[in-house]
Each structure stands twice: as C-alpha cells, then as structure tokens.
Design a protein around this motif. Structure first.
Motif, PDB file in Angstrom:
ATOM      1  N   SER A 187       0.843  -1.194   0.000  1.00  0.00           N
ATOM      2  CA  SER A 187       0.000   0.000   0.000  1.00  0.00           C
ATOM      3  C   SER A 187       0.880   1.246   0.000  1.00  0.00           C
ATOM      4  O   SER A 187       1.950   1.275   0.609  1.00  0.00           O
ATOM      5  CB  SER A 187      -0.883  -0.050   1.240  1.00  0.00           C
ATOM      6  OG  SER A 187      -1.644   1.106   1.288  1.00  0.00           O
ATOM      7  N   GLY A 188       0.400   2.278  -0.700  1.00  0.00           N
ATOM      8  CA  GLY A 188       1.174   3.522  -0.771  1.00  0.00           C
ATOM      9  C   GLY A 188       0.880   4.429   0.412  1.00  0.00           C
ATOM     10  O   GLY A 188       0.441   3.975   1.468  1.00  0.00           O
ATOM     11  N   GLU A 189       1.153   5.731   0.212  1.00  0.00           N
ATOM     12  CA  GLU A 189       0.943   6.690   1.296  1.00  0.00           C
ATOM     13  C   GLU A 189       0.192   7.887   0.733  1.00  0.00           C
ATOM     14  O   GLU A 189       0.344   8.215  -0.445  1.00  0.00           O
ATOM     15  CB  GLU A 189       2.283   7.206   1.831  1.00  0.00           C
ATOM     16  CG  GLU A 189       3.158   6.170   2.492  1.00  0.00           C
ATOM     17  CD  GLU A 189       4.604   6.691   2.595  1.00  0.00           C
ATOM     18  OE1 GLU A 189       4.839   7.662   3.319  1.00  0.00           O
ATOM     19  OE2 GLU A 189       5.462   6.126   1.903  1.00  0.00           O
ATOM     20  N   PHE A 190      -0.564   8.542   1.604  1.00  0.00           N
ATOM     21  CA  PHE A 190      -1.276   9.743   1.161  1.00  0.00           C
ATOM     22  C   PHE A 190      -1.090  10.878   2.181  1.00  0.00           C
ATOM     23  O   PHE A 190      -1.292  10.685   3.378  1.00  0.00           O
ATOM     24  CB  PHE A 190      -2.773   9.461   0.983  1.00  0.00           C
ATOM     25  CG  PHE A 190      -3.528  10.715   0.642  1.00  0.00           C
ATOM     26  CD1 PHE A 190      -3.442  11.265  -0.635  1.00  0.00           C
ATOM     27  CD2 PHE A 190      -4.291  11.376   1.598  1.00  0.00           C
ATOM     28  CE1 PHE A 190      -4.106  12.452  -0.946  1.00  0.00           C
ATOM     29  CE2 PHE A 190      -4.960  12.558   1.288  1.00  0.00           C
ATOM     30  CZ  PHE A 190      -4.865  13.095   0.013  1.00  0.00           C
ATOM     31  N   TYR A 191      -0.713  12.041   1.668  1.00  0.00           N
ATOM     32  CA  TYR A 191      -0.501  13.212   2.528  1.00  0.00           C
ATOM     33  C   TYR A 191      -1.285  14.405   1.995  1.00  0.00           C
ATOM     34  O   TYR A 191      -1.272  14.673   0.786  1.00  0.00           O
ATOM     35  CB  TYR A 191       0.981  13.619   2.533  1.00  0.00           C
ATOM     36  CG  TYR A 191       1.894  12.568   3.098  1.00  0.00           C
ATOM     37  CD1 TYR A 191       2.228  12.569   4.456  1.00  0.00           C
ATOM     38  CD2 TYR A 191       2.414  11.564   2.280  1.00  0.00           C
ATOM     39  CE1 TYR A 191       3.059  11.595   4.979  1.00  0.00           C
ATOM     40  CE2 TYR A 191       3.246  10.586   2.798  1.00  0.00           C
ATOM     41  CZ  TYR A 191       3.569  10.607   4.150  1.00  0.00           C
ATOM     42  OH  TYR A 191       4.390   9.643   4.675  1.00  0.00           O
ATOM     43  N   GLY A 192      -1.942  15.119   2.895  1.00  0.00           N
ATOM     44  CA  GLY A 192      -2.568  16.390   2.548  1.00  0.00           C
ATOM     45  C   GLY A 192      -1.653  17.486   3.074  1.00  0.00           C
ATOM     46  O   GLY A 192      -1.363  17.541   4.275  1.00  0.00           O
ATOM     47  N   ILE A 193      -1.155  18.325   2.171  1.00  0.00           N
ATOM     48  CA  ILE A 193      -0.102  19.264   2.567  1.00  0.00           C
ATOM     49  C   ILE A 193      -0.523  20.711   2.360  1.00  0.00           C
ATOM     50  O   ILE A 193      -0.929  21.110   1.268  1.00  0.00           O
ATOM     51  CB  ILE A 193       1.184  18.956   1.758  1.00  0.00           C
ATOM     52  CG1 ILE A 193       1.665  17.565   2.156  1.00  0.00           C
ATOM     53  CG2 ILE A 193       2.241  20.028   1.982  1.00  0.00           C
ATOM     54  CD1 ILE A 193       2.970  17.160   1.544  1.00  0.00           C
ATOM     55  N   GLY A 194      -0.398  21.501   3.410  1.00  0.00           N
ATOM     56  CA  GLY A 194      -0.657  22.935   3.307  1.00  0.00           C
ATOM     57  C   GLY A 194       0.606  23.614   2.793  1.00  0.00           C
ATOM     58  O   GLY A 194       1.683  23.456   3.376  1.00  0.00           O
ATOM     59  N   VAL A 195       0.455  24.369   1.682  1.00  0.00           N
ATOM     60  CA  VAL A 195       1.654  25.002   1.095  1.00  0.00           C
ATOM     61  C   VAL A 195       1.774  26.465   1.529  1.00  0.00           C
ATOM     62  O   VAL A 195       2.666  27.175   1.073  1.00  0.00           O
ATOM     63  CB  VAL A 195       1.679  24.903  -0.453  1.00  0.00           C
ATOM     64  CG1 VAL A 195       1.617  23.460  -0.903  1.00  0.00           C
ATOM     65  CG2 VAL A 195       0.544  25.709  -1.085  1.00  0.00           C
ATOM     66  N   GLY A 196       0.862  26.920   2.423  1.00  0.00           N
ATOM     67  CA  GLY A 196       0.944  28.299   2.891  1.00  0.00           C
ATOM     68  C   GLY A 196       0.308  29.273   1.911  1.00  0.00           C
ATOM     69  O   GLY A 196      -0.321  28.880   0.928  1.00  0.00           O
ATOM     70  N   PRO A 197       0.495  30.570   2.177  1.00  0.00           N
ATOM     71  CA  PRO A 197      -0.249  31.589   1.439  1.00  0.00           C
ATOM     72  C   PRO A 197       0.317  31.964   0.072  1.00  0.00           C
ATOM     73  O   PRO A 197      -0.341  32.625  -0.704  1.00  0.00           O
ATOM     74  CB  PRO A 197      -0.168  32.798   2.375  1.00  0.00           C
ATOM     75  CG  PRO A 197       1.102  32.593   3.118  1.00  0.00           C
ATOM     76  CD  PRO A 197       1.283  31.121   3.282  1.00  0.00           C
ATOM     77  N   GLY A 198       1.552  31.608  -0.226  1.00  0.00           N
ATOM     78  CA  GLY A 198       2.057  31.998  -1.553  1.00  0.00           C
ATOM     79  C   GLY A 198       3.572  32.015  -1.655  1.00  0.00           C
ATOM     80  O   GLY A 198       4.128  31.605  -2.668  1.00  0.00           O
TER      81      GLY A 198
END
Ligand SMILES: C[S@@+](CC[C@H](N)C(=O)[O-])C[C@H]1O[C@@H](n2cnc3c(N)ncnc32)[C@H](O)[C@@H]1O
Length: 230
Positions: free
Chosen positions: A2-13
């Motif tokens: 099984s792979g991996e899943f990440y939800g990533i916040g990249v910030g405002p810009g």
C-alpha cells in the motif's frame, strides 16, 4: 504494497513559508494531486511547491468546482478520493496540495471523510493560513490577552451578532459578499484592513471603504476587522 497519502498545506504563496516537514515529504513523492476549480485552470498550490519536487511527479488533476452546495462538493470529494485510492493501492506516494492550511475551508476536507471510509490513511501537514501571513506581514496582531477572534466565510443572519461578540473578525471569501460587508463597515465603528493576493506580486492592501466598493475583488481577498480600534 500500500502507498501513502498526505494532505499538505503550502501556505499563502511565498514558497519559503512552507514547513520543513512538507518539503521532506514532497521531495520524494511519486504523484502530486492538485485541486482545480475547473478543467485546465491550473493550480497555484502546485506553482508554490514545484521547486521542492526532486523528481518530476506524475500529476493527478482533481476537479473541485467552486460551488456552494455541500452535497455536490462531497460527491466530487468521493470521486476524487477514489482516484487517489487507485494510486495508493498501486503503492504510490501521493501528495495533495492545498493553499494555506488544509483544515481551513479547504477542498481537502471533502476528501478526508471519503478516504477514511475507503480505508486510506491520510496524514495532514499543516500550512500557514492566509490570515496569519497577512497579520505577520502587516505587523498587526490579531488578538491578545482575553480578546476573542472570529472567522467568517459568508455574511448571513449570524454575522453581525458574531462580530458584536468578537474583538477581531477575519472575513474570508469576501468577494462573494462585498456589498453586505461594506454596508456593515459603514454602519459600525472600528478599523479594517483588506488584503488581496497577500504574498504575491499583485498584492493589494486597502483601509479605504470607497476602494473596497469600487474594486473588483480577487477571490483571494481577506478583510480583518478590529471592532474596538479607531
Ligand atoms: C477556500 S479558502 C482557503 C483558505 C486556506 N485554506 C487558508 O488556510 O488560508 C479561500 C479564502 O482564503 C483567503 N485567502 C487565501 N489566500 C489568500 C491570499 N494570498 N491573500 C488573501 N486572502 C487569501 C481568501 O479569503 C479566500 O477567499
């Protein structure tokens, strides 16, 4: 495997406002899942994070239209979650990029519930939210001591009461209710600052109500209102 899943916040810009953890995860990922508001509209979140991919990732475009209907958003979330699951089932490391923080008014939230139901583990990496970046860059604190902070995404029947109980109110998604907001600011004392496209070359800052009314606001506009400041 099984792979991996990440939800990533990249910030405002500003790409330098991403976390070290986000960079480490992104650097060796296989697939970047990017939310688009319409087919072919591109992704600002990917533009911000692109320098940190050490190998060119496969791009998985997920369409999340800008619609108010929560049920329809959830239906898109389910379809997109299925596409992510196909990739993790194939053993891939998938990163989903989102502007600001993933847990604040983000399309990511519409994926999470479905991924959990499908047995895909999601690991969320926080990002700097737009209003934190705005307050820092302007050098204007949001709240101190026992002051109360409210965050508002639309102007409805509760808004004036919430504002009356808060010391500082962050109005997000203001382009959708600019007239009502201008009316509120006209009727109430206090001070405000409106920032559009914070941290980007076309950033605009205004404290002027006439300007707010005249300008065709970018979707990326946030107004911070201080009830007790004059
Ligand atoms: C769907 S919400 C996403 C919020 C995001 N997850 C966050 O943590 O900031 C979009 C709203 O965030 C605000 N926003 C996002 N980026 C911004 C920026 N660069 N400048 C000003 N406001 C921004 C605006 O109010 C916009 O309507």
């Amino acid at each position: 495997m099984s792979g991996e899943f990440y939800g990533i916040g990249v910030g405002p810009g500003d790409p330098e406002l991403m976390t070290v953890k986000a960079l480490k995860i992104i650097s060796n990922s296989d697939i970047v899942a990017i939310p688009e508001s319409g087919k072919g509209k591109g992704s600002l979140a990917y533009e911000i994070a692109e320098p940190y991919f050490e190998k060119e990732p496969e791009i998985l475009k997920l369409v999340f239209p800008m619609i108010g209907d929560g049920r329809l958003k959830s239906a898109y979330g389910k379809e997109n979650a299925l596409r992510i699951k196909e990739k993790t089932d194939a053993g891939k490391k998938v990163v989903f990029l989102t502007l600001g923080d993933p847990m604040i008014y983000s399309t990511y939230i519409y994926l999470l519930e479905h991924l959990a139901a499908m047995g895909v583990k999601a690991i969320t990496i926080p990002g700097i939210t737009s209003f934190s970046a705005i307050s820092a860059s302007l050098g204007i604190p949001l709240v101190k001591g026992d002051e109360k902070l409210a965050v508002i995404p639309e102007f409805d029947g509760d808004t004036e009461n919430i504002a009356a109980l808060s010391d500082c109110v962050i109005f997000m998604k203001v382009s959708g209710y600019k007239d009502k907001l201008a009316d509120f600011l006209c009727k109430n004392s206090g001070r405000f600052v409106l920032v559009s496209d914070a941290g980007r070359p076309k950033e605009k800052v205004t404290h002027d109500l006439d300007n707010l009314m005249k300008t065709d606001l970018s979707y990326f506009s946030t107004l911070i209102y201080y009830r007790n400041k004059t």
